[in-house]
Design an enzyme around this catalytic site. Structure first.
Site, PDB file in Angstrom:
ATOM      1  CB  SER A 208      -0.980  -0.113   1.265  1.00 52.83           C
ATOM      2  OG  SER A 208      -0.121  -0.319   2.293  1.00 52.83           O
TER       3      SER A 208
ATOM      4  CE  LYS B 133       7.383  -1.543   2.827  1.00 54.63           C
ATOM      5  NZ  LYS B 133       6.769  -2.843   3.524  1.00 54.63           N
TER       6      LYS B 133
ATOM      7  CD  GLU C  91       0.332  -8.406   6.562  1.00 52.12           C
ATOM      8  OE1 GLU C  91       1.083  -8.175   7.730  1.00 52.12           O
ATOM      9  OE2 GLU C  91       0.742  -7.520   5.582  1.00 52.12           O
TER      10      GLU C  91
ATOM     11  CG  ASP D  88       5.432  -8.713   7.406  1.00 50.46           C
ATOM     12  OD1 ASP D  88       5.221  -7.590   7.744  1.00 50.46           O
ATOM     13  OD2 ASP D  88       4.716  -9.584   8.160  1.00 50.46           O
ATOM     14  CB  SER D  89       9.944  -4.618   7.973  1.00 44.27           C
ATOM     15  OG  SER D  89       9.996  -4.811   6.724  1.00 44.27           O
TER      16      SER D  89
ATOM     17  N   GLY E 283       8.477   5.464  11.900  1.00 48.44           N
ATOM     18  CA  GLY E 283       8.309   4.498  12.736  1.00 48.44           C
ATOM     19  C   GLY E 283       9.047   4.343  14.184  1.00 48.44           C
TER      20      GLY E 283
ATOM     21  CG  ASP F 293      13.593   4.752  11.504  1.00 45.84           C
ATOM     22  OD1 ASP F 293      14.032   3.556  11.538  1.00 45.84           O
ATOM     23  OD2 ASP F 293      13.656   5.543  10.296  1.00 45.84           O
TER      24      ASP F 293
ATOM     25  CG  HIS G 101      15.192  -3.904   8.748  1.00 47.31           C
ATOM     26  ND1 HIS G 101      15.701  -2.551   9.132  1.00 47.31           N
ATOM     27  CD2 HIS G 101      13.875  -3.824   8.824  1.00 47.31           C
ATOM     28  CE1 HIS G 101      14.785  -1.791   9.148  1.00 47.31           C
ATOM     29  NE2 HIS G 101      13.695  -2.364   8.840  1.00 47.31           N
TER      30      HIS G 101
HETATM   31  P1  IMP Z   1       6.531  -2.928   7.018  1.00 46.27           P
HETATM   32  O1  IMP Z   1       6.154  -4.306   7.183  1.00 46.27           O
HETATM   33  O2  IMP Z   1       7.538  -2.808   6.142  1.00 46.27           O
HETATM   34  O3  IMP Z   1       5.171  -2.044   6.742  1.00 46.27           O
HETATM   35  O4  IMP Z   1       6.875  -2.591   8.688  1.00 46.27           O
HETATM   36  C1  IMP Z   1       5.806  -2.817   9.570  1.00 46.27           C
HETATM   37  C2  IMP Z   1       6.235  -1.939  10.842  1.00 46.27           C
HETATM   38  O5  IMP Z   1       7.500  -2.079  11.310  1.00 46.27           O
HETATM   39  C3  IMP Z   1       6.044  -0.547  10.290  1.00 46.27           C
HETATM   40  O6  IMP Z   1       4.817  -0.044  10.264  1.00 46.27           O
HETATM   41  C4  IMP Z   1       6.998   0.161  11.163  1.00 46.27           C
HETATM   42  O7  IMP Z   1       6.243   0.615  12.264  1.00 46.27           O
HETATM   43  C5  IMP Z   1       8.156  -0.952  11.561  1.00 46.27           C
HETATM   44  N1  IMP Z   1       9.246  -0.302  10.868  1.00 46.27           N
HETATM   45  C6  IMP Z   1       9.688  -1.526   9.857  1.00 46.27           C
HETATM   46  N2  IMP Z   1      10.834  -0.971   8.952  1.00 46.27           N
HETATM   47  C7  IMP Z   1      11.099   0.051   9.708  1.00 46.27           C
HETATM   48  C8  IMP Z   1      12.189   0.899   9.832  1.00 46.27           C
HETATM   49  O8  IMP Z   1      12.981   0.798   8.909  1.00 46.27           O
HETATM   50  N3  IMP Z   1      12.375   1.854  10.758  1.00 46.27           N
HETATM   51  C9  IMP Z   1      11.283   2.082  11.890  1.00 46.27           C
HETATM   52  N4  IMP Z   1      10.073   1.293  11.813  1.00 46.27           N
HETATM   53  C10 IMP Z   1      10.172   0.414  10.982  1.00 46.27           C
END
Ligand code: IMP
Length: 188
Positions: free
Chosen positions: A8, A12, A36, A65-66, A141, A143, A167
């Site tokens: 979304s 990215k 998910e 996914d992070s 986020g 950071d 990461h």
């Molecule tokens: P996503 O799966 O990449 O959307 O990440 C999920 C959530 O992890 C995000 O909404 C952020 O809160 C957190 N996140 C992921 N990557 C980062 C980063 O590089 N810095 C800070 N927060 C992150």
């Protein structure tokens, strides 16, 4: 070669395009939802998501996914990082970490790529510590509360420098290695 990036977040797609431009891979933005699942592992979320999308007939795509995994909180917020950010936020994490000496934490990014019927899943990591207060105005986020070197937060580091150690940057490097094999196999 074209890959659909399912997200979304248009930012990215631009990042993926920049990272894979020199390999002649074109990234297309698609907003196709997938479930998910509830689990503690990013890889499981990504693998199940890929299986669902493939069962729907989708081919040649990327999902990711992070999350931030904090040692003393047994991995929380982890796969619930987006939710954690929306609800308790950085101040809530700092409150949970008050008086905790073990500040170790790890950002992880799992990327799944379906290409020519093959599945590639890579995970990039970045170890660091949770600071005692929010620092810096850059980034997003978690950071401001995460430090990769114990001194500066990710918010105090330029995006370019963050990409060399983050990461996501590490996951992209791993995916580049896998995809370059793929591209060279196609040429032969
Ligand atoms: P996503 O799966 O990449 O959307 O990440 C999920 C959530 O992890 C995000 O909404 C952020 O809160 C957190 N996140 C992921 N990557 C980062 C980063 O590089 N810095 C800070 N927060 C992150």
């Amino acid at each position: 070669m074209k890959l659909k990036v399912l997200t979304s977040n248009p930012g990215k797609v631009r990042e993926y395009q920049k990272a894979f431009d020199d390999m002649g891979i074109e990234m297309e933005h698609h907003h196709i939802p997938y479930d998910e699942i509830q689990t503690s592992e990013l890889e499981e979320v990504v693998e199940k998501g890929m299986a669902e999308l493939r069962a729907k007939g989708l081919r040649d795509f990327i999902i990711d996914d992070s999350g931030l995994f904090i040692d003393a909180l047994k991995g929380f917020p982890g796969v619930y990082s987006a939710y954690g950010q929306k609800t308790i936020g950085n101040q809530g994490i700092l409150t949970l970490m008050k008086d905790i000496k073990d500040r170790g934490a790890e950002f992880r990014c799992c990327i799944g790529c379906d290409i020519d019927g093959e599945t590639i899943v890579v995970t990039g990591r970045c170890r660091g510590t949770i600071l005692h207060e929010e620092r810096g105005d850059g980034g997003f986020g978690y950071d401001p509360i995460f430090s990769p070197d114990g001194k500066r937060s990710f918010s105090e580091i330029s995006v370019e420098e963050k990409n060399t150690m983050s990461h996501r940057g590490n996951a992209v490097k791993l995916l580049r290695e896998q995809l370059s094999k793929h591209v060279s196999e196609q040429k032969h």
